[in-house]
Design a protein around this motif. Structure first.
Motif, mmCIF file in Angstrom:
data_model
loop_
_atom_site.group_PDB
_atom_site.id
_atom_site.type_symbol
_atom_site.label_atom_id
_atom_site.label_comp_id
_atom_site.label_asym_id
_atom_site.label_seq_id
_atom_site.Cartn_x
_atom_site.Cartn_y
_atom_site.Cartn_z
ATOM 1 N N VAL A 162 2.428 4.864 0.857
ATOM 2 C CA VAL A 162 2.604 5.649 2.082
ATOM 3 C C VAL A 162 2.450 7.123 1.727
ATOM 4 N N PRO A 183 0.836 -1.201 0.000
ATOM 5 C CA PRO A 183 0.000 0.000 0.000
ATOM 6 C C PRO A 183 0.872 1.253 0.000
ATOM 7 N N ASP A 230 -6.172 -0.781 8.808
ATOM 8 C CA ASP A 230 -5.834 -1.905 7.929
ATOM 9 C C ASP A 230 -4.544 -1.639 7.167
ATOM 10 N N THR A 231 -4.418 -0.419 6.628
ATOM 11 C CA THR A 231 -3.205 -0.074 5.888
ATOM 12 C C THR A 231 -1.990 -0.083 6.796
ATOM 13 N N GLN A 232 -2.158 0.460 8.008
ATOM 14 C CA GLN A 232 -1.052 0.482 8.960
ATOM 15 C C GLN A 232 -0.614 -0.931 9.326
ATOM 16 N N LEU A 283 -2.868 7.041 8.685
ATOM 17 C CA LEU A 283 -3.255 5.875 7.904
ATOM 18 C C LEU A 283 -4.382 5.143 8.610
ATOM 19 N N ASP A 284 -5.266 4.509 7.822
ATOM 20 C CA ASP A 284 -6.299 3.706 8.457
ATOM 21 C C ASP A 284 -5.662 2.461 9.061
ATOM 22 N N LEU A 326 -0.922 -3.639 7.438
ATOM 23 C CA LEU A 326 -0.254 -4.216 6.272
ATOM 24 C C LEU A 326 1.186 -3.720 6.170
ATOM 25 N N LEU A 327 1.375 -2.415 6.376
ATOM 26 C CA LEU A 327 2.722 -1.856 6.288
ATOM 27 C C LEU A 327 3.622 -2.367 7.408
#
Length: 408
Positions: free
Chosen positions: A320, A318, A331-333, A328-329, A335-336
Motif C-alpha cells: 500500500v 500487494p 486490480d491492486t485495489q 491504486l490500480d 486484491l486489497l
C-alpha cells in the motif's frame, strides 16, 4: 341546454354555441376520464405493477434536486439564503456527530482489548484440547445440547447433509478412531467449511494446513489495528513456527468525505516472509516456454517461474503506498479489498467461534449452494417448452464443451 322533446341536457355543436376554450375544456375532461380508466386497468395488472416497482427502485436514494449539495447551482438558486445558512449549521452539527462517533468507536476498541485479555485463557484451553495437550474431564464435556439422539442434535438437517461424507471415502482420507488424540485437522476443516476461505486453499495447500495448530489474535492500540498469528508445528515445507498478518485501521472521518464515516476500517496490511524449504514453495511454479528465433528459425526452451495460486499468498499482499493521495490500480485495489474482508472475517468470526465453524453450526444460509437440477428451474422449463428441443442433441453438445465451460 336541454332537449325539449327528451328533457335531458345535450352538448351543443361547436359551430353554434361553444367557444374554442369550451371545446378544449370538454376534450380535456373526456381525455382525463379515459386516462383514469386506462390507469385503473393497468394498476390491476400484476405484470405492470412489477415493472413499475422495478422502475421506482432505480430512483430510491436519488436526490430530488431540490435539496442538493451546497456546491451545486440548484442549491444556490432554489433556497433562500437564510434557509441555506441553517442547513450549513446542521451540517456542522453533523460533522461534530461524526467526530463523537469516531471517539465512540475508539472506546469500543479499547473495550475489545480489555475483554480480549479475558478471552485468551479460553482460547488457550481450546488450543490445548485441539492439539491433545489437555484432555477435558467429564464435567467439562457435560454439554446438554450435545447428545446422541437424532432429534436433539445441534446440527440442522441441512448442515448434516453438507458435512456428510461417504464412510468408505472418509476411511481412505482419515484414520480416526477412539485412540485418536486431540481434534485432527481442526483448522483445515474450518477453512474447507467456509466458502470465503475454501476458495483460497488449494489441494496442494492442504498437507501444510494440517500442521496449523492455532490462529491467535493480537490487538494494537497505537496505531489501531490487529495481528493474526498462524501457528504451525514442524513440517517439511517451511521452517517458520508462526506466520503473521498485520492489519492497520483508521478511525477518523475522511477530510474529503467526512459524512461517509461508518466506523473503523482497515486501510493497510503487511504479511511476513515465509522461509520455504528447497523445492517446497507452493506459491510459485515453474513453466517451460518455447521461443523461436525470428531469422534463423531455431527453437529454444526457457524455464520461467511464475506465481501459483495458494492460500500462502495471503502472507504476501500487494504493498500500500505511503502517500494516501496516490491512487491504486483497479486490480491492486480489488486484491486489497478482498484481503481486508478476509482478515476482518477471521478476526470477527472465525477465531471467536471456531468450534461452531468446525461443526458447521455457524455457517450462514448463503454458504450452502443449491443443488443443480431441482424442479422448477427456469432453464429446464424453457427447454421442455421448446418444440425443437432434442435432449439427445443437448447431451451431445454438453459433452463436447471444453472442460472450463463445464466447471462454470
Amino acid at each position: 341546454m336541454a332537449d325539449p322533446e327528451k328533457g335531458t341536457p345535450t352538448v351543443p355543436t361547436v359551430e353554434e354555441e361553444m367557444s374554442d376554450e369550451e371545446v378544449d375544456e370538454v376534450d380535456e375532461e373526456e381525455g382525463a376520464g379515459e386516462r383514469k380508466e386506462l390507469v385503473d386497468k393497468l394498476m390491476k395488472d400484476p405484470q405492470v405493477l412489477a415493472a413499475l416497482q422495478t422502475k421506482l427502485r432505480r430512483f430510491l436514494g436519488t436526490p430530488s434536486g431540490y435539496i442538493s449539495n451546497h456546491t451545486s447551482p440548484a442549491f444556490n438558486s432554489s433556497l433562500p439564503v437564510a434557509v441555506k445558512r441553517r442547513i450549513k449549521a446542521l451540517k456542522k452539527l453533523q460533522l461534530q456527530y461524526c467526530e463523537l462517533e469516531a471517539e465512540f468507536y475508539k472506546e469500543v476498541h479499547a473495550l475489545e482489548v480489555k475483554y480480549d485479555k479475558m478471552h485468551q485463557s479460553l482460547y488457550e484451553k481450546r488450543r490445548q484440547v485441539v492439539n491433545s495437550e489437555y484432555e477435558p474431564n467429564d464435567e467439562e464435556c457435560d454439554f446438554s445440547s450435545d447428545n446422541e439422539d437424532e432429534e436433539d442434535k445441534s446440527l440442522s438437517k441441512d448442515m448434516e447433509e453438507k458435512a456428510k461424507i461417504d464412510e468408505k471415502e472418509e476411511s481412505k482420507v482419515h484414520d480416526f478412531d477412539e485412540n485418536t488424540k486431540g481434534i485432527p485437522e481442526f483448522w483445515l476443516t474450518i477453512f474447507k467449511n467456509v466458502d470465503l476461505l475454501a476458495e483460497m486453499v488449494q489441494e496442494y495447500d492442504e498437507p501444510i494446513m494440517k500442521h496449523l495448530t492455532d490462529i491467535q489474535l493480537k490487538f494494537h492500540d497505537q496505531p489501531m489495528g490487529f495481528t493474526l498469528e498462524f501457528h504451525f508445528n514442524e513440517n517439511e515445507h517451511f521452517t517458520n513456527k508462526v506466520l503473521t498478518k498485520y492489519y492497520e485501521m483508521k478511525c477518523v472521518p475522511d477530510k474529503e468525505d467526512p459524512f461517509g464515516f461508518e466506523g473503523p476500517e482497515i486501510f493497510k496490511c503487511k504479511g511476513c516472509t515465509i522461509d520455504w524449504k528447497k523445492g517446497k514453495n507452493v506459491t510459485v511454479k515453474t513453466i517451460k516456454k518455447k521461443q523461436k528465433h525470428k531469422s534463423r528459425g531455431a527453437v529454444r526452451t526457457i524455464t520461467k517461474t511464475v506465481q501459483n495460486d495458494s492460500f500462502f499468498n495471503f502472507f504476501n499482499p500487494p504493498p500500500v503506498p505511503e502517500d494516501p493521495d496516490e491512487d491504486l490500480d483497479e486490480d491492486t485495489q480489488a486484491l486489497l479489498t478482498a484481503d481486508f474482508e478476509i482478515g476482518h472475517y477471521i478476526r470477527e468470526r472465525i477465531i471467536p467461534r471456531a468450534v461452531l465453524f468446525y461443526t458447521g453450526e455457524a455457517l450462514d444460509d448463503e454458504d450452502f449452494e443449491e443443488e443443480e437440477g431441482e424442479e422448477g428451474e427456469e432453464g429446464d422449463d424453457e427447454e421442455e417448452d421448446d418444440p425443437d428441443y432434442d435432449p439427445a442433441k443437448d447431451k451431445t453438445a454438453k459433452d463436447q464443451q471444453p472442460a472450463e465451460c463445464k466447471q462454470q
